[in-house]
Design a protein around this motif. Structure first.
Motif, PDB file in Angstrom:
ATOM      1  N   SER A 106       0.963  -1.095   0.058  1.00 17.18           N
ATOM      2  CA  SER A 106       0.029  -0.029  -0.014  1.00 17.18           C
ATOM      3  C   SER A 106       0.870   1.382  -0.066  1.00 17.18           C
ATOM      4  O   SER A 106       0.517   2.358  -0.550  1.00 17.18           O
ATOM      5  CB  SER A 106      -0.796  -0.120   1.137  1.00 17.18           C
ATOM      6  OG  SER A 106      -0.418   0.069   2.382  1.00 17.18           O
ATOM      7  N   SER A 109       2.155   1.601  -3.636  1.00 12.71           N
ATOM      8  CA  SER A 109       0.996   1.800  -4.450  1.00 12.71           C
ATOM      9  C   SER A 109       0.877   3.434  -4.283  1.00 12.71           C
ATOM     10  O   SER A 109       0.429   4.223  -5.456  1.00 12.71           O
ATOM     11  CB  SER A 109      -0.121   1.190  -3.925  1.00 12.71           C
ATOM     12  OG  SER A 109      -1.085   1.526  -4.752  1.00 12.71           O
ATOM     13  N   HIS A 110       0.722   3.997  -2.956  1.00 12.93           N
ATOM     14  CA  HIS A 110       0.438   5.339  -3.025  1.00 12.93           C
ATOM     15  C   HIS A 110       1.610   6.097  -3.438  1.00 12.93           C
ATOM     16  O   HIS A 110       1.368   7.200  -4.045  1.00 12.93           O
ATOM     17  CB  HIS A 110       0.533   5.694  -1.453  1.00 12.93           C
ATOM     18  CG  HIS A 110       0.302   7.050  -1.087  1.00 12.93           C
ATOM     19  ND1 HIS A 110      -1.012   7.852  -1.227  1.00 12.93           N
ATOM     20  CD2 HIS A 110       1.194   7.770  -0.469  1.00 12.93           C
ATOM     21  CE1 HIS A 110      -0.776   9.070  -1.037  1.00 12.93           C
ATOM     22  NE2 HIS A 110       0.290   9.186  -0.476  1.00 12.93           N
ATOM     23  N   SER A 113       1.408   6.192  -7.326  1.00 17.53           N
ATOM     24  CA  SER A 113       0.365   7.159  -7.726  1.00 17.53           C
ATOM     25  C   SER A 113       0.653   8.467  -7.516  1.00 17.53           C
ATOM     26  O   SER A 113       0.484   9.427  -8.500  1.00 17.53           O
ATOM     27  CB  SER A 113      -1.064   6.652  -7.221  1.00 17.53           C
ATOM     28  OG  SER A 113      -1.323   5.553  -7.453  1.00 17.53           O
ATOM     29  N   SER A 114       1.446   8.878  -6.388  1.00 15.11           N
ATOM     30  CA  SER A 114       1.582  10.334  -6.369  1.00 15.11           C
ATOM     31  C   SER A 114       2.769  10.806  -7.386  1.00 15.11           C
ATOM     32  O   SER A 114       2.909  11.930  -7.866  1.00 15.11           O
ATOM     33  CB  SER A 114       2.222  10.377  -4.980  1.00 15.11           C
ATOM     34  OG  SER A 114       3.297   9.766  -4.406  1.00 15.11           O
ATOM     35  N   THR A 119      -2.325   4.755 -11.419  1.00 13.59           N
ATOM     36  CA  THR A 119      -2.190   3.918 -10.355  1.00 13.59           C
ATOM     37  C   THR A 119      -1.027   2.821 -11.007  1.00 13.59           C
ATOM     38  O   THR A 119      -1.012   2.462 -12.220  1.00 13.59           O
ATOM     39  CB  THR A 119      -3.250   3.023  -9.888  1.00 13.59           C
ATOM     40  OG1 THR A 119      -3.987   2.393 -11.306  1.00 13.59           O
ATOM     41  CG2 THR A 119      -4.480   4.145  -9.253  1.00 13.59           C
ATOM     42  N   MET A 120      -0.610   1.787 -10.161  1.00 16.23           N
ATOM     43  CA  MET A 120       0.154   0.482 -10.696  1.00 16.23           C
ATOM     44  C   MET A 120      -0.774  -0.151 -11.602  1.00 16.23           C
ATOM     45  O   MET A 120      -0.315  -0.530 -12.634  1.00 16.23           O
ATOM     46  CB  MET A 120       0.599  -0.087  -9.666  1.00 16.23           C
ATOM     47  CG  MET A 120       2.096   0.508  -9.163  1.00 16.23           C
ATOM     48  SD  MET A 120       2.695  -1.257  -8.006  1.00 16.23           S
ATOM     49  CE  MET A 120       2.473  -0.293  -6.377  1.00 16.23           C
ATOM     50  N   GLU A 121      -1.820  -0.400 -11.208  1.00 16.15           N
ATOM     51  CA  GLU A 121      -2.703  -1.405 -11.997  1.00 16.15           C
ATOM     52  C   GLU A 121      -3.113  -0.701 -13.573  1.00 16.15           C
ATOM     53  O   GLU A 121      -2.908  -1.236 -14.462  1.00 16.15           O
ATOM     54  CB  GLU A 121      -4.143  -1.525 -11.252  1.00 16.15           C
ATOM     55  CG  GLU A 121      -4.134  -2.227 -10.014  1.00 16.15           C
ATOM     56  CD  GLU A 121      -3.543  -1.419  -8.931  1.00 16.15           C
ATOM     57  OE1 GLU A 121      -3.375  -0.233  -8.664  1.00 16.15           O
ATOM     58  OE2 GLU A 121      -3.246  -2.011  -7.792  1.00 16.15           O
ATOM     59  N   LYS A 122      -3.368   0.744 -13.455  1.00 13.52           N
ATOM     60  CA  LYS A 122      -3.629   1.301 -14.861  1.00 13.52           C
ATOM     61  C   LYS A 122      -2.184   1.337 -15.626  1.00 13.52           C
ATOM     62  O   LYS A 122      -2.399   1.241 -16.587  1.00 13.52           O
ATOM     63  CB  LYS A 122      -4.011   2.746 -14.506  1.00 13.52           C
ATOM     64  CG  LYS A 122      -5.573   2.734 -14.097  1.00 13.52           C
ATOM     65  CD  LYS A 122      -6.022   4.083 -13.997  1.00 13.52           C
ATOM     66  CE  LYS A 122      -7.564   3.926 -13.562  1.00 13.52           C
ATOM     67  NZ  LYS A 122      -8.182   5.477 -13.392  1.00 13.52           N
ATOM     68  N   TYR A 123      -1.170   1.602 -14.651  1.00 18.96           N
ATOM     69  CA  TYR A 123       0.073   1.605 -15.592  1.00 18.96           C
ATOM     70  C   TYR A 123       0.421   0.203 -16.217  1.00 18.96           C
ATOM     71  O   TYR A 123       0.790   0.129 -17.421  1.00 18.96           O
ATOM     72  CB  TYR A 123       1.362   1.752 -14.790  1.00 18.96           C
ATOM     73  CG  TYR A 123       2.698   2.064 -15.433  1.00 18.96           C
ATOM     74  CD1 TYR A 123       3.097   3.001 -16.030  1.00 18.96           C
ATOM     75  CD2 TYR A 123       3.429   0.544 -15.076  1.00 18.96           C
ATOM     76  CE1 TYR A 123       4.372   2.795 -16.490  1.00 18.96           C
ATOM     77  CE2 TYR A 123       4.688   0.650 -15.577  1.00 18.96           C
ATOM     78  CZ  TYR A 123       5.188   1.695 -16.528  1.00 18.96           C
ATOM     79  OH  TYR A 123       6.494   1.632 -17.173  1.00 18.96           O
TER      80      TYR A 123
END
Length: 184
Positions: A106, A109-110, A113-114, A119-123
């Motif tokens: 987490s 992940s944060h 994203s920042s 997000t990692m998932e979208k990347y």
């Protein structure tokens, strides 16, 4: 000797290019991996400066910031999956990151994203769609095989994600390539 983290290493040719730069600068190394060089000894200040300049000429960069290094390590982990050209069945990003990085998912992940604005998932999905675009360009395989290799549940799922990212279906993308006469 700490590892040198290098940004923009995405393929085996990048590894060869970095090895050549190391040799040009007479720097001894144990191993060159995607995004990382394991040096045998501490180079001189002059060697490091020359190494960095030579890398920059090739589009690479040495990363100093620890947070940026973590993000680059995540990207490199994802890219290494695509080098094999097949995502394991049932692939789970969270498990994959936990397995390869000794930090809380987490938090990573944060941080991702920042710093990246995605997000990692979208990347990861973007990387999958980029791979589909590559395969469509080279006309290497059918959509069903692409869906299987990238661990999509169906061709429809792949097609809908492709359209969501690119604004067109895989068929329309393939037609666009043909109509523009893009050749190898």
């Amino acid at each position: 000797m700490p590892d040198v983290i290098i940004k923009n290493m995405v393929c085996p040719r990048c590894i060869l290019a970095v090895q050549q730069v190391l040799q040009q600068n007479q720097m001894e190394y144990d191993e060159v991996l995607l995004g990382k060089v394991k040096l045998k000894s501490q180079p001189s200040q002059h060697q490091m400066e020359s190494f960095q300049l030579d890398l920059e000429k090739l589009g690479f960069a040495i990363l100093q910031d620890k947070d940026v290094q973590k993000i680059e390590q995540i990207k490199t982990l994802f890219l290494s999956l695509f080098q094999a050209e097949e995502i394991p069945s049932g692939f789970n990003i969270i498990e994959y990151i936990r397995k390869h990085m000794a930090e809380d998912y987490s938090s990573l992940s944060h941080l991702f994203s920042s710093l990246e604005g995605i997000t990692m998932e979208k990347y990861f999905i973007q990387l999958k769609i980029d791979k589909v675009k590559e395969w469509l360009f080279y006309q290497e395989m059918q959509l069903s095989e692409m869906a299987y290799k990238l661990d999509y549940s169906s061709v429809q799922h792949l097609s809908s994600q492709f359209k969501k990212i690119t604004g067109m279906t895989p068929t329309a993308y393939k037609k666009m390539i043909k109509d523009k006469g893009w050749k190898l």
